[in-house]
Write an enzyme that holds these catalytic residues in place. Sequence first.
Site, PDB file in Angstrom:
ATOM      1  N   ALA A  67     -34.853  68.712  15.831  1.00 28.78           N
ATOM      2  CA  ALA A  67     -34.567  69.657  16.909  1.00 28.78           C
ATOM      3  C   ALA A  67     -34.026  70.955  16.320  1.00 28.78           C
ATOM      4  CB  ALA A  67     -33.544  69.052  17.856  1.00 28.78           C
ATOM      5  N   GLY A 112     -35.823  64.680  14.921  1.00 30.16           N
ATOM      6  CA  GLY A 112     -36.997  64.725  15.793  1.00 30.16           C
ATOM      7  C   GLY A 112     -38.304  64.745  15.018  1.00 30.16           C
ATOM      8  N   GLU A 115     -38.932  61.209  14.283  1.00 31.19           N
ATOM      9  CA  GLU A 115     -39.289  60.573  15.554  1.00 31.19           C
ATOM     10  C   GLU A 115     -40.716  60.921  15.979  1.00 31.19           C
ATOM     11  OE1 GLU A 115     -35.591  62.208  17.183  1.00 31.19           O
ATOM     12  OE2 GLU A 115     -35.257  60.250  18.117  1.00 31.19           O
ATOM     13  N   GLU A 135     -29.028  62.577  12.670  1.00 31.35           N
ATOM     14  CA  GLU A 135     -28.278  63.013  13.861  1.00 31.35           C
ATOM     15  C   GLU A 135     -26.806  62.650  13.813  1.00 31.35           C
ATOM     16  OE1 GLU A 135     -31.271  61.568  13.931  1.00 31.35           O
ATOM     17  OE2 GLU A 135     -32.571  62.586  15.384  1.00 31.35           O
TER      18      GLU A 135
HETATM   19  C1  HXC Z   1     -32.605  74.913  13.042  1.00 33.85           C
HETATM   20  C2  HXC Z   1     -33.027  74.750  10.812  1.00 33.85           C
HETATM   21  C3  HXC Z   1     -33.157  73.345  10.927  1.00 33.85           C
HETATM   22  C4  HXC Z   1     -32.983  72.761  12.211  1.00 33.85           C
HETATM   23  C5  HXC Z   1     -33.473  73.884   8.867  1.00 33.85           C
HETATM   24  N1  HXC Z   1     -33.238  75.027   9.517  1.00 33.85           N
HETATM   25  N2  HXC Z   1     -33.433  72.823   9.700  1.00 33.85           N
HETATM   26  N3  HXC Z   1     -32.758  75.501  11.853  1.00 33.85           N
HETATM   27  N4  HXC Z   1     -32.725  73.601  13.233  1.00 33.85           N
HETATM   28  N5  HXC Z   1     -33.128  71.458  12.423  1.00 33.85           N
HETATM   29  C6  HXC Z   1     -33.209  76.387   8.964  1.00 33.85           C
HETATM   30  C7  HXC Z   1     -31.959  76.642   8.157  1.00 33.85           C
HETATM   31  O1  HXC Z   1     -30.908  77.030   8.994  1.00 33.85           O
HETATM   32  C8  HXC Z   1     -32.426  77.764   7.274  1.00 33.85           C
HETATM   33  O2  HXC Z   1     -32.447  78.960   8.015  1.00 33.85           O
HETATM   34  C9  HXC Z   1     -33.864  77.396   6.970  1.00 33.85           C
HETATM   35  O3  HXC Z   1     -34.272  76.528   8.041  1.00 33.85           O
HETATM   36  C10 HXC Z   1     -34.031  76.658   5.669  1.00 33.85           C
HETATM   37  O4  HXC Z   1     -33.108  75.571   5.639  1.00 33.85           O
HETATM   38  P1  HXC Z   1     -32.149  75.260   4.398  1.00 33.85           P
HETATM   39  O5  HXC Z   1     -31.135  74.318   4.853  1.00 33.85           O
HETATM   40  O6  HXC Z   1     -31.669  76.560   3.813  1.00 33.85           O
HETATM   41  O7  HXC Z   1     -33.194  74.592   3.390  1.00 33.85           O
HETATM   42  P2  HXC Z   1     -32.959  73.360   2.415  1.00 33.85           P
HETATM   43  O8  HXC Z   1     -31.703  73.540   1.637  1.00 33.85           O
HETATM   44  O9  HXC Z   1     -34.255  73.203   1.686  1.00 33.85           O
HETATM   45  O10 HXC Z   1     -32.722  72.095   3.362  1.00 33.85           O
HETATM   46  C11 HXC Z   1     -33.737  71.669   4.257  1.00 33.85           C
HETATM   47  C12 HXC Z   1     -33.190  70.579   5.194  1.00 33.85           C
HETATM   48  C13 HXC Z   1     -31.898  71.092   5.879  1.00 33.85           C
HETATM   49  C14 HXC Z   1     -32.826  69.319   4.387  1.00 33.85           C
HETATM   50  C15 HXC Z   1     -34.280  70.255   6.199  1.00 33.85           C
HETATM   51  O11 HXC Z   1     -32.179  72.381   6.448  1.00 33.85           O
HETATM   52  C16 HXC Z   1     -31.407  70.210   6.966  1.00 33.85           C
HETATM   53  O12 HXC Z   1     -30.703  69.234   6.720  1.00 33.85           O
HETATM   54  N6  HXC Z   1     -31.714  70.567   8.232  1.00 33.85           N
HETATM   55  C17 HXC Z   1     -31.204  69.861   9.397  1.00 33.85           C
HETATM   56  C18 HXC Z   1     -31.920  68.559   9.591  1.00 33.85           C
HETATM   57  C19 HXC Z   1     -31.345  67.806  10.787  1.00 33.85           C
HETATM   58  O13 HXC Z   1     -30.121  67.566  10.861  1.00 33.85           O
HETATM   59  N7  HXC Z   1     -32.217  67.441  11.719  1.00 33.85           N
HETATM   60  C20 HXC Z   1     -31.802  66.693  12.891  1.00 33.85           C
HETATM   61  C21 HXC Z   1     -31.677  67.633  14.039  1.00 33.85           C
HETATM   62  S1  HXC Z   1     -31.106  66.780  15.479  1.00 33.85           S
HETATM   63  P3  HXC Z   1     -32.019  80.362   7.391  1.00 33.85           P
HETATM   64  O14 HXC Z   1     -32.225  81.317   8.514  1.00 33.85           O
HETATM   65  O15 HXC Z   1     -30.622  80.202   6.952  1.00 33.85           O
HETATM   66  O16 HXC Z   1     -32.974  80.567   6.229  1.00 33.85           O
HETATM   67  C22 HXC Z   1     -32.476  66.115  16.189  1.00 33.85           C
HETATM   68  C23 HXC Z   1     -32.223  65.407  17.506  1.00 33.85           C
HETATM   69  C24 HXC Z   1     -33.427  64.703  18.059  1.00 33.85           C
HETATM   70  O17 HXC Z   1     -33.535  66.197  15.693  1.00 33.85           O
HETATM   71  C25 HXC Z   1     -34.150  65.515  19.077  1.00 33.85           C
HETATM   72  C26 HXC Z   1     -35.586  65.643  18.744  1.00 33.85           C
HETATM   73  C27 HXC Z   1     -36.336  66.850  19.134  1.00 33.85           C
END
Ligand code: HXC
Length: 261
Positions: A67, A112, A115, A135
């Site tokens: 997400a 997501g 998922e 999450e």
């Molecule tokens: C918004 C995101 C994002 C996310 C990455 N970015 N994941 N923005 N939502 N889920 C953005 C970062 O802010 C960053 O923006 C750019 O993408 C690159 O990310 P980095 O972190 O700098 O890259 P890296 O170090 O290579 O790490 C990649 C990553 C990490 C491992 C994917 O970004 C990460 O852990 N992301 C979150 C993953 C997560 O927690 N997902 C679950 C979400 S909750 P800028 O502008 O700074 O370059 C969920 C709930 C379920 O999914 C609902 C389903 C729809």
Amino acid sequence: NDESSGATARLEVADGVGTIRLDRPKMNALDVATQDLLGELAREAGRREDVRAVVLYGGEKVFAAGADIKEMRAMDHTAMVLRARGLQEAFTAVARIPKPVVAAVTGYALGGGCELALCADVRFAGEGAKLGQPEILLGLIPGAGGTQRLSRLVGPAKAKDLIFTGRTVTAAEAREIGLVDHVVPDAEVYEKAHAWAARLARGPALALRAAKEAVDFGLETDIDTGLAIERNWFAGLFATEDREIGMRSFVEQGPGKAEFR
Ligand code: HXC
């Protein structure tokens, strides 16, 4: 949904295979609009007769990082109460596409994103892919079906390990626990997944639909009800032309000669 539209996801169709392609730089973060678009594209892929199998794809670098956390952060409890069902309906639309669906996973498939891959029938992952349900690290649990589809796929203990810790697994470990089915070189993920879909696109569409429904709906019920689902589909397929062609070709030409074998 052509490329010039700037849509964050689109359906591209060629030779019977529909590719639902995410395209939301940088990480294919799934904002609400993209979630809903995924659901719409899934329904379109289900409806269209020129789509006989589907590939879910996020591009060469990343499947989807889940997400859009920046968007989600601004939502309060009421907003999510109102949204959560729509989120699940979008993903369920993907899971219910009545055709073979394969996920082609490159790079991260987190939250997501993971998922979404779980909504496919089969998963191909690149050697460098990383999957997980992080999450918990946001103080959440999966909300797009992860607690249900992951535990059905890999069993409750492995699902809880991933969901409780939020750790990511490599493609190799994902293969080991049954979260992905095939691990291939990163550059070949789409090609291999597409080949799987293309083969089934030439198959008997109604029998494939029946097989998918019998397995998926059967898993959600007791065995007698599941067997009733199976036998009703099984008998129903005797009305199809594919069954006639398949059996005639076996009897007249021997095994392995039907067009869709
Ligand atoms: C918004 C995101 C994002 C996310 C990455 N970015 N994941 N923005 N939502 N889920 C953005 C970062 O802010 C960053 O923006 C750019 O993408 C690159 O990310 P980095 O972190 O700098 O890259 P890296 O170090 O290579 O790490 C990649 C990553 C990490 C491992 C994917 O970004 C990460 O852990 N992301 C979150 C993953 C997560 O927690 N997902 C679950 C979400 S909750 P800028 O502008 O700074 O370059 C969920 C709930 C379920 O999914 C609902 C389903 C729809």
